[in-house]
Write a protein that holds these residues in place. Structure first.
Motif, PDB file in Angstrom:
ATOM      1  N   LEU A  70      71.675 -16.267  44.597  1.00 47.79           N
ATOM      2  CA  LEU A  70      72.793 -16.735  45.425  1.00 47.79           C
ATOM      3  C   LEU A  70      72.534 -18.204  45.740  1.00 47.79           C
ATOM      4  O   LEU A  70      71.507 -18.530  46.360  1.00 47.79           O
ATOM      5  CB  LEU A  70      72.889 -15.914  46.714  1.00 47.79           C
ATOM      6  N   LEU A  78      71.213  -8.805  48.678  1.00 44.11           N
ATOM      7  CA  LEU A  78      72.525  -8.785  48.023  1.00 44.11           C
ATOM      8  C   LEU A  78      72.861  -7.378  47.546  1.00 44.11           C
ATOM      9  O   LEU A  78      73.064  -7.144  46.361  1.00 44.11           O
ATOM     10  CB  LEU A  78      72.515  -9.756  46.837  1.00 44.11           C
ATOM     11  N   ILE A 108      77.953 -16.241  54.891  1.00 43.05           N
ATOM     12  CA  ILE A 108      77.828 -14.774  54.824  1.00 43.05           C
ATOM     13  C   ILE A 108      77.850 -14.145  56.216  1.00 43.05           C
ATOM     14  O   ILE A 108      77.136 -14.602  57.116  1.00 43.05           O
ATOM     15  CB  ILE A 108      76.518 -14.391  54.110  1.00 43.05           C
ATOM     16  N   ALA A 118      81.791 -11.244  46.328  1.00 41.39           N
ATOM     17  CA  ALA A 118      80.656 -11.128  45.396  1.00 41.39           C
ATOM     18  C   ALA A 118      80.861  -9.916  44.494  1.00 41.39           C
ATOM     19  O   ALA A 118      80.689  -9.988  43.273  1.00 41.39           O
ATOM     20  CB  ALA A 118      79.350 -11.000  46.179  1.00 41.39           C
ATOM     21  N   THR A 152      80.332  -2.615  53.722  1.00 40.08           N
ATOM     22  CA  THR A 152      80.562  -4.028  54.043  1.00 40.08           C
ATOM     23  C   THR A 152      82.056  -4.371  54.073  1.00 40.08           C
ATOM     24  O   THR A 152      82.419  -5.509  54.366  1.00 40.08           O
ATOM     25  CB  THR A 152      79.843  -4.933  53.015  1.00 40.08           C
TER      26      THR A 152
HETATM   27  N1  LIG Z   1      77.291 -13.827  47.682  1.00 42.14           N
HETATM   28  C1  LIG Z   1      76.880 -12.573  47.866  1.00 42.14           C
HETATM   29  N2  LIG Z   1      76.365 -11.914  46.841  1.00 42.14           N
HETATM   30  C2  LIG Z   1      75.997 -10.652  46.995  1.00 42.14           C
HETATM   31  N3  LIG Z   1      76.051  -9.953  48.139  1.00 42.14           N
HETATM   32  C3  LIG Z   1      76.535 -10.578  49.181  1.00 42.14           C
HETATM   33  C4  LIG Z   1      76.980 -11.905  49.085  1.00 42.14           C
HETATM   34  N4  LIG Z   1      77.428 -12.244  50.233  1.00 42.14           N
HETATM   35  C5  LIG Z   1      77.259 -11.185  51.025  1.00 42.14           C
HETATM   36  N5  LIG Z   1      76.705 -10.182  50.412  1.00 42.14           N
HETATM   37  C6  LIG Z   1      76.327  -8.886  50.975  1.00 42.14           C
HETATM   38  O1  LIG Z   1      77.231  -8.608  51.993  1.00 42.14           O
HETATM   39  C7  LIG Z   1      76.560  -8.545  53.265  1.00 42.14           C
HETATM   40  C8  LIG Z   1      77.418  -9.255  54.297  1.00 42.14           C
HETATM   41  O2  LIG Z   1      78.649  -8.628  54.312  1.00 42.14           O
HETATM   42  P1  LIG Z   1      79.529  -8.609  55.616  1.00 42.14           P
HETATM   43  O3  LIG Z   1      78.677  -8.301  56.806  1.00 42.14           O
HETATM   44  O4  LIG Z   1      80.698  -7.734  55.295  1.00 42.14           O
HETATM   45  O5  LIG Z   1      79.968 -10.110  55.709  1.00 42.14           O
HETATM   46  P2  LIG Z   1      81.305 -10.790  55.267  1.00 42.14           P
HETATM   47  O6  LIG Z   1      82.162 -10.676  56.461  1.00 42.14           O
HETATM   48  O7  LIG Z   1      80.878 -12.187  54.950  1.00 42.14           O
HETATM   49  O8  LIG Z   1      81.809 -10.029  54.066  1.00 42.14           O
HETATM   50  C9  LIG Z   1      75.241  -9.261  53.044  1.00 42.14           C
HETATM   51  O9  LIG Z   1      74.261  -8.771  53.910  1.00 42.14           O
HETATM   52  C10 LIG Z   1      74.961  -8.950  51.603  1.00 42.14           C
HETATM   53  O10 LIG Z   1      74.351  -7.678  51.485  1.00 42.14           O
END
Ligand SMILES: Nc1ncnc2c1ncn2[C@@H]1O[C@H](COP(=O)(O)OP(=O)(O)O)[C@@H](O)[C@H]1O
Ligand SMILES: CC(C)(COP(=O)(O)O)[C@@H](O)C(=O)O
Length: 317
Positions: A70, A78, A108, A118, A152
């Motif tokens: 990332l 991730l 994030i 993502a 998420t």
């Molecule tokens: N660029 C990324 N690539 C992969 N996984 C990601 C990425 N960004 C966020 N995540 C995953 O999503 C989680 C955050 O999601 P979330 O709490 O729903 O935040 P958001 O509101 O930004 O979607 C992170 O802890 C990670 O596990």
């Protein structure tokens, strides 16, 4: 990681916008037998022209392996990307080494849909690079499943798949959820102040298990109905503020800047789920909004609505 050959046998790149949810209503949770395609949320929000570019490079290898970066960093947490990658690995027979790069300009955990972005961009890019032959709808459904399993998101992937300002009027993933889409021209902009993150999985677990859940969920459902009858940005902002208040988010970090904007007649609300203030305004109000928000701590993002949704940028096979 050992790369056997420096020359990839396939490269693919996909872009997925970020997204702000203004209000939502999550139903059908806790039914383990229900196909993920039929899970999700009702709600409303908009995609933004900030997001994640996911690049997949496939190398020949003696065994199956992958690495995910990332913004150039390995070892980030991730889990959504891992879930998506492992799904695609289960579809292919020959051993390959997959190198994945997410280039993100989304912070994030601030309710800007980074996890869904993502998952969706990566699902498109892996499908192309590995030649797994899913349609783009099936690849999007796979990303929707990943966001739900990882807890998420619920409606983020289908919204980022669609683009524009979306009203999700029935529950489900891409291909199932009914959506009323409104495109917003570049005469409008979104101003977003990211003050403090909230982990969606933690908030969702608390929210779904909380005593106020059914009441808030009913309010979200009614808002979807009313906005469906006559959609306007103003009404969306009003509903979102009311919904964020019921969730207790307007009394947190965003309280002061929300009140400050309101005192000047400017509508704003909180992105779900983050201590993240947002507003959708015509460009002529931008200077006034920035003048107010720059006094508060946090990352200030100025962007437009992405009307296109997620897309493949490049494929070389
Ligand atoms: N660029 C990324 N690539 C992969 N996984 C990601 C990425 N960004 C966020 N995540 C995953 O999503 C989680 C955050 O999601 P979330 O709490 O729903 O935040 P958001 O509101 O930004 O979607 C992170 O802890 C990670 O596990
Ligand atoms: C509000 C949320 C449950 C989470 O949104 P985010 O944290 O931005 O992925 C969203 O997916 C929705 O169903 O509307």
């Amino acid at each position: 990681m050992v790369i056997v050959s420096q020359v990839p046998i396939a490269v693919s790149k996909a872009y997925c916008p970020g997204h702000v949810t203004g209000f939502f209503s999550a139903q059908n949770q806790g039914d383990p037998d229900l196909d993920f395609k039929f899970q999700g949320s009702l709600g409303a929000g908009f995609s933004i022209d900030r997001g994640i570019i996911s690049t997949v490079r496939v190398f020949p290898s003696s065994d199956m392996n992958y690495e995910i970066k990332l913004n150039g960093m390995l070892d980030c947490e991730l889990r959504v990307s891992k879930y998506v990658t492992e799904y695609y690995l289960s579809l292919i027979q020959k051993p390959v080494l997959i190198s994945i790069d997410h280039e993100s300009n989304l912070p994030i955990g601030y309710g800007l849909g980074s996890s869904g972005s993502a998952a969706l961009g990566l699902s498109y890019a892996l499908n192309e690079a590995l030649g797994t032959g899913l349609s783009s709808l099936q690849a999007a459904q796979m990303a929707h499943q990943a966001d739900i399993v990882c807890n998420t998101g619920r409606g983020t992937v289908v919204s980022e798949y669609t683009g524009g300002v979306e009203l999700r009027t029935s529950i489900g993933g891409p291909g199932v959820c009914r959506i009323q889409k409104t495109e917003l021209s570049s005469e409008w902009c979104a101003v977003i102040l990211c003050m403090e993150p909230i982990k969606t999985d933690i908030f969702l677990s608390k929210y779904l298990g909380g005593s106020k859940f059914s009441n808030i969920n009913e309010v979200g459902k009614q808002m979807v109905k009313q906005l469906g009858q006559s959609m306007s940005v103003e009404k969306f902002m009003d509903f979102s503020f009311k919904f964020a208040s019921l969730c207790g988010l307007t009394e947190g970090k965003c309280k002061e800047p929300l009140a400050h904007l309101r005192s000047k007649g400017l509508k704003s609300s909180v992105a779900l789920f983050g201590h993240t203030l947002f507003t959708l305004i015509p460009n002529y109000q931008l200077g006034q909004v920035i003048d107010i928000l720059k006094r508060y701590q946090g990352e200030l993002i100025i962007c437009h609505v992405d009307n296109l949704g997620a897309r493949i940028l490049k494929k070389v096979r």
